[in-house]
Design a protein around this motif. Structure first.
Motif, PDB file in Angstrom:
ATOM      1  N   GLU A 158      -5.970 -60.380 -36.916  1.00  0.00           N
ATOM      2  CA  GLU A 158      -7.167 -61.014 -36.800  1.00  0.00           C
ATOM      3  C   GLU A 158      -7.597 -62.118 -36.083  1.00  0.00           C
ATOM      4  O   GLU A 158      -6.441 -63.114 -36.043  1.00  0.00           O
ATOM      5  CB  GLU A 158      -7.866 -60.903 -38.210  1.00  0.00           C
ATOM      6  CG  GLU A 158      -9.097 -61.210 -38.377  1.00  0.00           C
ATOM      7  CD  GLU A 158      -9.961 -60.087 -37.620  1.00  0.00           C
ATOM      8  OE1 GLU A 158      -9.938 -60.016 -36.766  1.00  0.00           O
ATOM      9  OE2 GLU A 158     -10.603 -59.163 -38.531  1.00  0.00           O
ATOM     10  N   SER A 211     -11.499 -57.726 -34.950  1.00  0.00           N
ATOM     11  CA  SER A 211     -11.694 -56.270 -35.733  1.00  0.00           C
ATOM     12  C   SER A 211     -12.842 -55.657 -35.874  1.00  0.00           C
ATOM     13  O   SER A 211     -13.056 -54.459 -36.071  1.00  0.00           O
ATOM     14  CB  SER A 211     -10.932 -56.296 -36.931  1.00  0.00           C
ATOM     15  OG  SER A 211     -11.771 -57.142 -37.868  1.00  0.00           O
ATOM     16  N   THR A 241     -15.772 -61.760 -34.514  1.00  0.00           N
ATOM     17  CA  THR A 241     -14.493 -61.199 -35.176  1.00  0.00           C
ATOM     18  C   THR A 241     -13.784 -59.783 -34.342  1.00  0.00           C
ATOM     19  O   THR A 241     -14.556 -59.124 -33.938  1.00  0.00           O
ATOM     20  CB  THR A 241     -14.732 -60.694 -36.874  1.00  0.00           C
ATOM     21  OG1 THR A 241     -15.533 -61.602 -37.191  1.00  0.00           O
ATOM     22  CG2 THR A 241     -13.267 -60.391 -37.158  1.00  0.00           C
TER      23      THR A 241
END
Length: 150
Positions: free
Chosen positions: A71, A95, A93
């Motif tokens: 991540e 992901s 982010t």
């Protein structure tokens, strides 16, 4: 009351297990939806780069030290030359890019990964070119052919 205390201690334990570390830089990807041009940006903390009319500044990148490839969270400030205020200012982010996305009709920007010291990622070569099988017509549409079973 005991349940509440137990839940709070569990949450505190999970939060400490997921502490993130700062990375010196990040790799981002920018897509110009009008031209189809994809540009990868390697930015250090505080550095910016202009592509088209967008200027992307990477303010920080964080990752989980126990699994740095899993991540990445990058704080970005994105400016559009046609707009006086930033068009994006916040965390993205890797992901879940749609969770906090740049809302722009022409451009998409997303996080690929943080630059993590001492982590070497494998080089990925170009994909092999598709070559038709022996005796097959290279111009044939595979959806309309029976694959030679006729």
């Amino acid at each position: 009351m005991k349940r509440l205390a137990f839940c709070m201690s569990l949450l505190a334990g999970m939060a400490s297990a997921q502490e993130a570390a700062d990375a010196p830089g990040a790799k981002l990807r920018l897509l110009d939806k009008l031209t189809g041009q994809v540009t990868d940006l390697d930015l250090s903390k505080g550095q910016s780069q202009t592509v088209g009319r967008l200027t992307v500044q990477m303010d920080g990148c964080r990752y989980y030290p126990d699994n740095p490839a899993a991540e990445a969270f990058a704080h970005l400030t994105v400016l559009d030359a046609n707009v006086p205020d930033p068009v994006f200012n916040g965390w993205m982010t890797a992901s879940s890019p749609a969770l906090s996305a740049l809302d722009n009709a022409r451009y998409d920007v997303w996080v690929l990964r943080c630059d993590v010291p001492d982590v070497v990622l494998p080089d990925v070569g170009d994909p092999p070119e598709d070559t038709p099988g022996e005796g097959q017509d290279p111009n044939a549409d595979p959806a309309t052919t029976d694959g030679g079973n006729g």
